[in-house]
Scaffold this motif. Structure first.
Motif, PDB file in Angstrom:
ATOM      1  N   GLN A 282      40.295  34.017  41.242  1.00  0.00           N
ATOM      2  CA  GLN A 282      41.498  34.813  41.465  1.00  0.00           C
ATOM      3  C   GLN A 282      42.540  34.043  42.253  1.00  0.00           C
ATOM      4  OE1 GLN A 282      41.742  37.526  39.441  1.00  0.00           O
ATOM      5  NE2 GLN A 282      41.551  39.177  40.940  1.00  0.00           N
ATOM      6  N   LEU A 283      42.086  33.299  43.259  1.00  0.00           N
ATOM      7  CA  LEU A 283      43.010  32.503  44.071  1.00  0.00           C
ATOM      8  C   LEU A 283      43.695  31.429  43.235  1.00  0.00           C
ATOM      9  CD1 LEU A 283      41.138  31.928  47.465  1.00  0.00           C
ATOM     10  CD2 LEU A 283      43.103  33.397  47.049  1.00  0.00           C
TER      11      LEU A 283
ATOM     12  N   SER B 256      46.017  37.104  51.929  1.00  0.00           N
ATOM     13  CA  SER B 256      44.590  37.147  52.237  1.00  0.00           C
ATOM     14  C   SER B 256      43.837  36.340  51.194  1.00  0.00           C
ATOM     15  CB  SER B 256      44.099  38.598  52.232  1.00  0.00           C
ATOM     16  OG  SER B 256      42.672  38.631  52.281  1.00  0.00           O
ATOM     17  N   TYR B 257      43.008  35.406  51.653  1.00  0.00           N
ATOM     18  CA  TYR B 257      42.189  34.646  50.709  1.00  0.00           C
ATOM     19  C   TYR B 257      40.759  35.186  50.641  1.00  0.00           C
ATOM     20  CZ  TYR B 257      41.476  31.912  55.067  1.00  0.00           C
ATOM     21  OH  TYR B 257      41.245  31.502  56.370  1.00  0.00           O
TER      22      TYR B 257
ATOM     23  N   ARG C  37      37.975  28.465  50.496  1.00  0.00           N
ATOM     24  CA  ARG C  37      39.174  29.106  49.954  1.00  0.00           C
ATOM     25  C   ARG C  37      40.387  28.808  50.826  1.00  0.00           C
ATOM     26  NH1 ARG C  37      36.730  35.183  49.032  1.00  0.00           N
ATOM     27  NH2 ARG C  37      34.607  34.551  48.512  1.00  0.00           N
TER      28      ARG C  37
ATOM     29  N   ASP D 265      35.875  40.405  50.223  1.00  0.00           N
ATOM     30  CA  ASP D 265      35.523  40.719  48.840  1.00  0.00           C
ATOM     31  C   ASP D 265      34.015  40.747  48.648  1.00  0.00           C
ATOM     32  OD1 ASP D 265      35.616  37.874  49.287  1.00  0.00           O
ATOM     33  OD2 ASP D 265      35.381  37.581  47.137  1.00  0.00           O
TER      34      ASP D 265
ATOM     35  N   ILE E  75      46.919  40.612  40.863  1.00  0.00           N
ATOM     36  CA  ILE E  75      46.012  39.928  41.781  1.00  0.00           C
ATOM     37  C   ILE E  75      46.488  40.251  43.190  1.00  0.00           C
ATOM     38  CG2 ILE E  75      45.129  37.718  42.608  1.00  0.00           C
ATOM     39  CD1 ILE E  75      45.583  36.599  39.819  1.00  0.00           C
ATOM     40  N   SER E  76      45.641  40.890  43.962  1.00  0.00           N
ATOM     41  CA  SER E  76      46.054  41.312  45.294  1.00  0.00           C
ATOM     42  C   SER E  76      45.588  40.334  46.364  1.00  0.00           C
ATOM     43  CB  SER E  76      45.512  42.714  45.617  1.00  0.00           C
ATOM     44  OG  SER E  76      45.900  43.090  46.935  1.00  0.00           O
ATOM     45  N   LEU E  77      46.564  39.783  47.061  1.00  0.00           N
ATOM     46  CA  LEU E  77      46.297  38.985  48.260  1.00  0.00           C
ATOM     47  C   LEU E  77      46.827  39.755  49.464  1.00  0.00           C
ATOM     48  CD1 LEU E  77      47.423  35.438  46.997  1.00  0.00           C
ATOM     49  CD2 LEU E  77      45.215  36.562  46.707  1.00  0.00           C
TER      50      LEU E  77
ATOM     51  N   TYR F 226      34.775  31.384  52.743  1.00  0.00           N
ATOM     52  CA  TYR F 226      36.153  31.580  53.200  1.00  0.00           C
ATOM     53  C   TYR F 226      36.810  30.244  53.552  1.00  0.00           C
ATOM     54  CZ  TYR F 226      35.334  36.648  53.768  1.00  0.00           C
ATOM     55  OH  TYR F 226      35.053  37.977  53.559  1.00  0.00           O
TER      56      TYR F 226
ATOM     57  N   THR G 146      39.306  36.786  48.496  1.00  0.00           N
ATOM     58  CA  THR G 146      39.096  37.135  47.095  1.00  0.00           C
ATOM     59  C   THR G 146      38.484  35.910  46.424  1.00  0.00           C
ATOM     60  OG1 THR G 146      40.144  38.092  45.132  1.00  0.00           O
ATOM     61  CG2 THR G 146      41.382  36.386  46.296  1.00  0.00           C
ATOM     62  N   SER G 147      38.031  36.052  45.199  1.00  0.00           N
ATOM     63  CA  SER G 147      37.294  34.971  44.549  1.00  0.00           C
ATOM     64  C   SER G 147      38.161  33.734  44.343  1.00  0.00           C
ATOM     65  CB  SER G 147      36.751  35.444  43.197  1.00  0.00           C
ATOM     66  OG  SER G 147      37.818  35.615  42.273  1.00  0.00           O
TER      67      SER G 147
END
Length: 400
Positions: free
Chosen positions: A370-371, A363-364, A296, A40, A32-34, A293, A366-367
């Motif tokens: 995923q977070l 980085s948030y 998140r 996204d 999982i890439s942050l 955003y 992403t879904s």
């Protein structure tokens, strides 16, 4: 292979610390890439359709070096509507991403030996771009006690007889810190007193969550001091289109245009047609993305604080910048071991300057799913490291 003498400037540059971890993560399954700061969201359909239509209608030739007049006129309206600052089309240049805009702005204003103040933690490209332009980057550290907000006295203390300019980014990458009008006015007083040029990187201006955005160029007396950097990558989810724009008095812009002409001729034509549509009809999509955003942001910041990784509430952009000092690990060590053990990619805060040591950038963009999974893995990792530390201290008879 023969060996050659290369540029000392080029060979002394360090590779991007962000890309290092992105490359590591890309070779692993289930990560999982942050890490990389990229929306996204897919570019809205009406914007993509405008580019397709331009291709179908045969608009495949060069545009004017400065960009399509129609786009620059639209940008002029956008800056007035969004930033409350007036620029004529002749004061706007369309660039290949905001990064090119920063590069050519620095090359325009710097003479060898000029000092440029870089407010840290900051985007990894700032100092290298100053160096490539022949200048000397001077770090100005900010502190978590002030929410990483630049204080006027910190700025003034860094100014010397060689100081030419400063790079300012609000909302900030990597901290998400945003400066309000009062805070910008206090900085403007210093800028006016020392006659500085300000490169104001406002690429995240569309991503403000709790208060209205204030452009540095809109502060009284600052328009003539400011080179305003903007673009489409972050707010409009158009990273791959590589399109930016810069607004500045003709005094600066006419020379930036010359460098742009020799470097790139013009920005991609179909991307410019897409940008016209984004500026004209993109507000609804931007608002929807910003709302997502914010949700998140609230989740991830709350989660970090609950697990004991102190994290301030960022006012904009899409980054959380939690402290990992309570784990006893360095930023690099934390990021590397988290990736290897839990398959979560984050960026060590140290790559953003000395004042980023002891932090990580997440980085948030992403879904939420995923977070939520990333937060679960990070908490498991942090708990494991703390248990290990407590065991070691217990064996030594110490306290945690």
């Amino acid at each position: 292979m023969k060996t050659f003498t290369l540029s000392e400037t080029a060979t002394s540059l360090k590779p991007s610390g962000i890309r290092k971890f992105f490359d590591l993560a890309s070779g692993m399954e289930g990560v999982i890439s942050l890490g990389v700061g990229e929306p996204d969201f897919v570019t809205p359909w009406n914007v993509r359709e405008a580019a397709i239509r331009s291709l179908e209608e045969g608009y495949t030739a060069y545009t004017a070096n400065a960009g399509l007049l129609e786009l620059r006129q639209e940008a002029s309206s956008y800056f007035k509507r969004k930033f409350d600052v007036s620029y004529d089309a002749s004061e706007i240049l369309i660039t290949v991403g905001a990064s090119e805009a920063i590069d050519i702005a620095l090359r325009t204003i710097i003479n060898p030996g000029d000092e440029v103040l870089v407010i840290e933690p900051c985007f990894v490209a700032y100092a290298p771009l100053v160096t490539l332009a022949g200048g000397i980057p001077i770090s100005v550290s900010t502190s978590p006690e002030n929410g990483f907000k630049l204080q006027p006295e910190e700025l003034e203390a860094a100014i010397t007889e060689h100081t030419k300019a400063m790079l300012l980014c609000s909302p900030s990458n990597p901290t998400g810190t945003s400066l309000n009008k009062d805070e910008l006015e206090a900085i403007a007083d210093v800028v006016e007193r020392y006659n500085l040029i300000v490169l104001s990187d406002e690429i995240y201006a569309e991503l403000m969550y709790d208060e209205a955005y204030t452009s540095f160029a809109s502060i009284e007396g600052m328009r003539d001091h400011t080179i305003l950097i903007s673009g489409f990558s972050k707010g409009f989810a158009m990273t791959g289109w590589r399109l930016g724009m810069v607004a500045a008095p003709v005094f600066f812009l006419e020379h930036m245009l010359k460098i742009h002409q020799y470097m790139l001729m013009c920005a991609p034509t179909m991307a410019q047609f897409a940008a016209i549509e984004a500026l004209r009809a993109g507000d609804r999509d931007v608002i929807a993305m910003r709302k997502s955003y914010k949700q998140r942001r609230n989740f991830i910041v709350k989660s970090f604080n609950e697990m004991g990784l102190t994290c301030h509430m960022p006012g904009g952009a899409f980054y959380a910048f939690p402290s990992i000092r309570s784990t006893g690990m360095t930023s690099e060590q934390f990021a590397e071991e988290l990736l290897l053990e839990e398959k979560v990619a984050v960026v060590p805060g140290s790559v953003f300057g000395e004042s980023g040591n002891g932090y990580i950038r997440c980085s948030y963009a992403t879904s939420m799913e995923q977070l939520m999974e990333a937060v679960k893995r990070i908490k498991r990792f942090v708990d494991k490291k703390r248990d290990k530390t407590m065991n070691v201290l217990s064996q030594k008879g110490g306290e945690y």
